[in-house]
Design an enzyme around this catalytic site. Sequence first.
Site, short mmCIF file in Angstrom:
data_model
loop_
_atom_site.label_atom_id
_atom_site.label_comp_id
_atom_site.label_asym_id
_atom_site.label_seq_id
_atom_site.Cartn_x
_atom_site.Cartn_y
_atom_site.Cartn_z
CG HIS A 170 -1.97 -1.02 1.20
ND1 HIS A 170 -3.09 -0.89 0.43
CD2 HIS A 170 -2.07 -2.22 1.80
CE1 HIS A 170 -3.86 -1.97 0.58
NE2 HIS A 170 -3.26 -2.79 1.40
CB CYS A 212 -2.44 3.64 -4.33
SG CYS A 212 -3.74 2.45 -4.03
#
Lengths: 406, 629
Positions: A170, A212
């Site tokens: 992440h 991301c």
Amino acid sequence: MLSSLFSRCWALLLLSLALWTTSTTAEGETPEKQAADFFGRHESTSGHTNNWAVLVCASRYWFNYRHMANALGMYRTVKRLGVPDSHIILMLADDAACNPRNPFPGSVFASSSRSLDLYGSHVEVDYRGTDVTVENFLRLLTGRVSPDMPRSKRLLSDDKSNVFVYMTGHGGNEFLKFQDSEEISAFDIADAFEQMWQKRRYNELFFMIDTCQANTMYTKFYSPNILATGSSQIEENSYSYENDADIGVSVIDSYTHFVLEYMERINKTSQTSLQDFFNAYNPHTIRSHPGVRSDLFQRPLSDTLLTDFFGGVAHAEIFDSSSSNIDFELDEEFASKWQAVYDDACNAETSSDGGDAENSSERVAQSSIRKIGEKLDLSPGKWKEARKWASVASLGALIAWAASRW
Amino acid sequence: MTPCAFRLTKCLLALGLFSLASTSASASSGPGQGHAAPIQARETFDESLTLRPLPDGRVSAAFEFKTVVRGARPREPGSLGRAREEGDVSQHYALFPLELGQILRAHAVAELHLGLRAGKWDYDAWGAPGAWTTADPSPEPHAGVGAGAAGAATGAELYAWMGDAGGGEGEGGVSIDDRWTGLRSALAGLFCASLESLDERRTCAPADAFPPSGTLPPLASQYRPRSNASGSSIGAGGGGYYELRHALQPAEHVCTENLTPFVRLLPCKAAAGLGRLLNPQKLFGADWHGLGVHVRWVAPGGGGGEGGVELVLAAQGVFDPVRLSGSYRSRDWSFQRLFDRLVEARCPVARSSRVYVELPQDVAYSVVPEPTKVEGAVAMYDLLAENAERVDVSLRYLLEKQFQYPTARPPSLSPLTVRRALHGTSQAHGALAVSVTNNLDTPVRVGYLETLPALVTLWLHTLTVTLDGDARPRNDLLTDLTYQPPLPHGAHTGPSVLQAALAIPPRATLRLSVDMGKAFLRYTEHQPDAMRGWDLPGAVFFPLALDDKSYGAGLASAKNSNETAVATTIGYRIHTPNLLVDLATPDFSMPYNVIILSCTLITLIFGSVFNMLTRRWVLVDMDEGLDVE
């Protein structure tokens, strides 16, 4: 009398001509060419002799199963394409396979069809659980590890290594979370790569990241020969690809799923270039906009094979002695310094199990020593040169002798 | 390399292995040549699998792969600091794994035990861990691993006995602590385990609880004796001594990456023999599973015959065929059902390859195929027999449609029943409570050991011992208490070690309670998943040497304090499950808030002060423009 003189003259002329032709034809057969012929196919223009892969899953917890599957999918791919386990550093921040929540113990699947078990029976995880930290990752890349560190946990690459670095987890704008407790920034990775370059720990480096805002992670790189790609641009998320109803969580990310699908069509002898690979990026199916950064990379992408980074090669390194003499002058002081270090390392190594003492500094020392040895020899290039001039001189002498007799 | 060529190389390797084995077997081991006895003496490899049905419908499957290098002995620690050429003999093994041999010799380890285990071992229902059958007169493993060395501590447990010649570091010796560090790093690399976390914060030396299961070889006497031998060491003659290092990481995960190198150490890998049955997808789905590596030295003469270095690779799983059978709820089992594999071929280098099956009592059953031999209630299969191809041993309960779980708890298979818990809800204080029930009709004397990391501190003045719910303290039942307080920070970190001798009357329950304080950790000392809490290693109940004064001499004085019948002790170590302690965790985003706030303040203050200090205040005459000075 005259005919015998002519016949002797012709013999000498033929001899010198033969000498000339052998010297000129031998010049065309460079050692590189000979070696390339000997080892067969050598169509890669990379010049690397070995491959390394660093695969990082930085996410903890069961619900991040897909990140474990991402890294293990890459592990399967590089292993299938010929990189041995000893050259793969696999970092998994959590144990998905033997997690009590896993209904399929000892298995990790990257698709809901569950046709391919990525964990298998021969997986070797080098860093796992709480060992996966930013510090350990940077130490691994830069080689600054404790002397007790076993070989399987070291990146023992050299200046002829093509290194593939894959990260997943992440992240956000210029950072990637490790273990949900710390972050690595784009600057940290850029500096680590620069240190790797200065320590001659890679020839070319391919950085791939699936997180991301992944494309922000390679914006800070400044070292040469780095090619980078990411799954999504700034302010954009990377999404998972599919869920599995029995496992209960998403099993793979969209971008990595695309990469693995593409890689399944590649084999060890594939001539597919990285340009072909990047051209196949489709933001519509990946559901994010993958990016490529190739300004630091020296070769044209259409000439760069996918297997230069994903496949394992075992090329012999042929030293061109005439060119190595040039940079030898610069290296002399350096080499004498490292000779002392190397001797110390040899002495200190006696009681260890033999493997731990090898580190990058020693390798540098070894290559320098090798260069010293080459200077002392009469190198084949000089010998060729001398033979050429000798044949020219003998030819001249023959002509002069014939002219004086005329 | 092409696959064909690769196969050819493998064949050649296998041929080489055979020729090595045959030559080493034919060569007679000559008389001992000092401490550098020839390594390539004789090597034997035996493998066994013991299957034991458990009262709760489960099946325990215990593998033991035993390799013995006869005539070999551990490396003399005095030779560690020397130059390479005179340091050690070269190592040539036919069957013994070289990777492990190199590690053992590089650190001069006399005895080594590594366990990677997951799950809670239920001593009451399952008895002792390891390869034994209820038909055995005493619950001792009938193959390699000594009594109790199998162990069932959850997590990664490593302990090693290492010698020090007594010369100290001045004579070029390498200290035991340095070798311990090197040993756990090397093993971490070999077994893909996080053994680096077994650092000094978890390392201690409880020599009474973990005595050597083999023999410690006498050390050479040419070294100067050391005057101050520590209490936890065993003298080895000539001024040398042996020390134990023990560490346990309770939070270790065990998975396929640990089994991969484990199988690689077997001579036949997973290709033939019993190693074939080590299927990760099945083994790690078991209710309890454990891998063990046990190396010890057996002295020549005595029961050990010629003696030598013995390596036992042990793997055990407690499978639940009732669960695996789904709606059938049947406890019938077979190799195919338990391991999803068969023994395809025999391992040709094995001297013996046997499967022991404990047969059920008072129930109609059929066992297929026909056993080679049945001794009492144990059937034995010899896998080296002529017709042993594709062996699939299966046991069926003939008259049982569905397995009915026993409603009444069957009598305990363990001499002691132990419960251990943490009490208290505070994040600063708590209490550790242990209850030990003696299931025997004789009083039991047993050693009690707690090794707790510096996360908790025990307050010994609150230690109370009660018996059978009686409120009156019975501190006389606890003797020989030793306590080593934890060293939380700085250069000397270490766990707290509490050791005592307990005397438990027959059929009685002894309750022990001690208050403790929980550490307030620094921000950076927290592990990633801080909110989950920290795993505390389990307690150990170990057999006491009741009349042996060679070590644990202090504990032996507890013998006279109990007036009742002749006391016995337990036959093996009992490990309790781990505990989870909840420590105070900070708001991890707070440092960022502090950093941001203080940066803002510093910027404001510094900026305005710097501005005022460096700015020159002058009067500007507007008529002459902005030309200053």
